[in-house]
Design an enzyme around this catalytic site. Structure first.
Site, PDB file in Angstrom:
ATOM      1  N   ARG A 158       4.890  11.224  -1.932  1.00 58.61           N
ATOM      2  CA  ARG A 158       4.633  10.732  -0.569  1.00 58.61           C
ATOM      3  C   ARG A 158       5.860  10.991   0.319  1.00 58.61           C
ATOM      4  NH1 ARG A 158       4.657   4.403   1.372  1.00 58.61           N
ATOM      5  NH2 ARG A 158       3.981   4.827   3.500  1.00 58.61           N
ATOM      6  N   PRO A 209       0.779  -1.230   0.000  1.00 53.47           N
ATOM      7  CA  PRO A 209       0.000   0.000   0.000  1.00 53.47           C
ATOM      8  C   PRO A 209       0.816   1.289   0.000  1.00 53.47           C
ATOM      9  CG  PRO A 209      -0.306  -1.226   2.056  1.00 53.47           C
ATOM     10  CD  PRO A 209       0.432  -2.124   1.112  1.00 53.47           C
ATOM     11  N   ASN A 210       0.315   2.228  -0.747  1.00 55.27           N
ATOM     12  CA  ASN A 210       0.811   3.611  -0.804  1.00 55.27           C
ATOM     13  C   ASN A 210       2.100   3.780  -1.610  1.00 55.27           C
ATOM     14  OD1 ASN A 210      -1.316   4.687   0.904  1.00 55.27           O
ATOM     15  ND2 ASN A 210      -0.305   3.606   2.572  1.00 55.27           N
ATOM     16  N   HIS A 224      12.935  -2.492   1.772  1.00 55.41           N
ATOM     17  CA  HIS A 224      12.309  -1.248   2.223  1.00 55.41           C
ATOM     18  C   HIS A 224      13.138  -0.078   1.723  1.00 55.41           C
ATOM     19  CE1 HIS A 224       9.545  -3.364   4.845  1.00 55.41           C
ATOM     20  NE2 HIS A 224      10.570  -4.135   5.172  1.00 55.41           N
ATOM     21  N   TYR A 236      10.984   9.052   1.732  1.00 54.98           N
ATOM     22  CA  TYR A 236      11.024   8.070   0.645  1.00 54.98           C
ATOM     23  C   TYR A 236      11.725   8.575  -0.615  1.00 54.98           C
ATOM     24  CZ  TYR A 236       7.747   5.649   3.686  1.00 54.98           C
ATOM     25  OH  TYR A 236       7.188   5.012   4.764  1.00 54.98           O
ATOM     26  N   ASN A 284       8.240  -5.456  -1.219  1.00 51.13           N
ATOM     27  CA  ASN A 284       8.132  -4.357  -0.245  1.00 51.13           C
ATOM     28  C   ASN A 284       6.699  -4.403   0.294  1.00 51.13           C
ATOM     29  OD1 ASN A 284       7.939  -2.082   1.285  1.00 51.13           O
ATOM     30  ND2 ASN A 284       9.034  -0.761  -0.148  1.00 51.13           N
ATOM     31  N   ARG A 314      13.072   4.274  12.566  1.00 51.68           N
ATOM     32  CA  ARG A 314      11.858   5.113  12.558  1.00 51.68           C
ATOM     33  C   ARG A 314      10.995   4.809  13.785  1.00 51.68           C
ATOM     34  NH1 ARG A 314       9.175   4.770   6.890  1.00 51.68           N
ATOM     35  NH2 ARG A 314       8.034   6.547   7.769  1.00 51.68           N
ATOM     36  N   GLU A 363      12.935  -9.340   1.122  1.00 51.99           N
ATOM     37  CA  GLU A 363      12.121  -8.231   1.648  1.00 51.99           C
ATOM     38  C   GLU A 363      12.925  -6.941   1.474  1.00 51.99           C
ATOM     39  OE1 GLU A 363      11.523  -8.599   5.853  1.00 51.99           O
ATOM     40  OE2 GLU A 363      10.453  -6.694   6.035  1.00 51.99           O
ATOM     41  N   ALA A 373       3.229  -1.004   4.788  1.00 54.60           N
ATOM     42  CA  ALA A 373       2.717  -1.085   6.169  1.00 54.60           C
ATOM     43  C   ALA A 373       2.315  -2.501   6.573  1.00 54.60           C
ATOM     44  CB  ALA A 373       1.544  -0.130   6.356  1.00 54.60           C
TER      45      ALA A 373
HETATM   46  C1  DQA Z   1       8.310   0.990   3.799  1.00 59.39           C
HETATM   47  C2  DQA Z   1       8.413   1.175   5.322  1.00 59.39           C
HETATM   48  C3  DQA Z   1       7.067   0.901   5.998  1.00 59.39           C
HETATM   49  O1  DQA Z   1       7.179   1.122   7.400  1.00 59.39           O
HETATM   50  C4  DQA Z   1       6.010   1.839   5.456  1.00 59.39           C
HETATM   51  O2  DQA Z   1       4.748   1.525   6.017  1.00 59.39           O
HETATM   52  C5  DQA Z   1       5.947   1.869   3.972  1.00 59.39           C
HETATM   53  C6  DQA Z   1       7.196   1.829   3.205  1.00 59.39           C
HETATM   54  C7  DQA Z   1       9.612   1.388   3.090  1.00 59.39           C
HETATM   55  O3  DQA Z   1       9.775   1.009   1.920  1.00 59.39           O
HETATM   56  O4  DQA Z   1      10.457   2.093   3.649  1.00 59.39           O
HETATM   57  O5  DQA Z   1       4.886   2.024   3.389  1.00 59.39           O
HETATM   58  O6  DQA Z   1       8.075  -0.393   3.531  1.00 59.39           O
END
Ligand code: DQA
Length: 145
Positions: A18, A10-11, A100, A23, A74, A107, A98, A77
């Site tokens: 964003r 998501p997002n 990020h 990011y 990725n 964080r 995985e 959340a």
């Molecule tokens: C994320 C880190 C997560 O905590 C966050 O909710 C994201 C992006 C990252 O790529 O840094 O949506 O996965």
């Protein structure tokens, strides 16, 4: 050619606008291009997808298992609380990296837990969109490419 699904939760479609201080400024389209270029140079067939829907992400992991594709994930959340996603990841017999963009360990406290890490082959975090390139390199090396 080995197939790799690069799956985004998501997002992540909102990259570029964003929280750029967290990011970065690369857009989702930039990320897709970077992954495709990295895949081409590593001899991997890369397909990049994004969804805000947990069920769709789980279905894509089932597809990876059914087709023998490796996964760079990725989970966004979902990383921090989705046991359903973790269970889908645990079923994979192909490499799962995985990734990020940010470093969740540096964080907020709720981001310090990943329910995915324990069933991933490995985790790469904190290198901006380069985390994906590094993730694809890890997959290539795991597959002996
Ligand atoms: C994320 C880190 C997560 O905590 C966050 O909710 C994201 C992006 C990252 O790529 O840094 O949506 O996965």
């Amino acid at each position: 050619m080995a197939r790799v699904l690069v799956l985004n939760g998501p997002n992540l479609s909102r990259l570029g606008t964003r929280e750029p201080e967290v990011y970065g400024h690369a857009t989702y389209a930039d990320l897709v291009r970077e992954c495709e270029e990295a895949g081409a140079s590593l001899g991997l067939e890369v397909e990049v997808r994004q969804t805000n829907d947990e069920a769709e992400l789980i279905a894509w992991l089932h597809e990876a298992q059914d087709t023998g594709a490796a996964v760079v994930l990725n989970p966004a959340a979902f990383t921090h609380y989705s046991y359903a996603l973790r269970d889908a990841c645990a079923m994979l017999t192909t490499p799962l990296v995985e990734v990020h963009i940010s470093n969740p360990a540096a964080r907020e406290e709720f981001r310090h837990t990943s329910v995915i890490s324990g069933v991933a082959t490995g985790t790469i975090a904190g290198f901006g969109t380069d985390s994906y390139r590094l993730g694809l390199r890890a997959v290539a090396s795991l597959l002996g490419r």
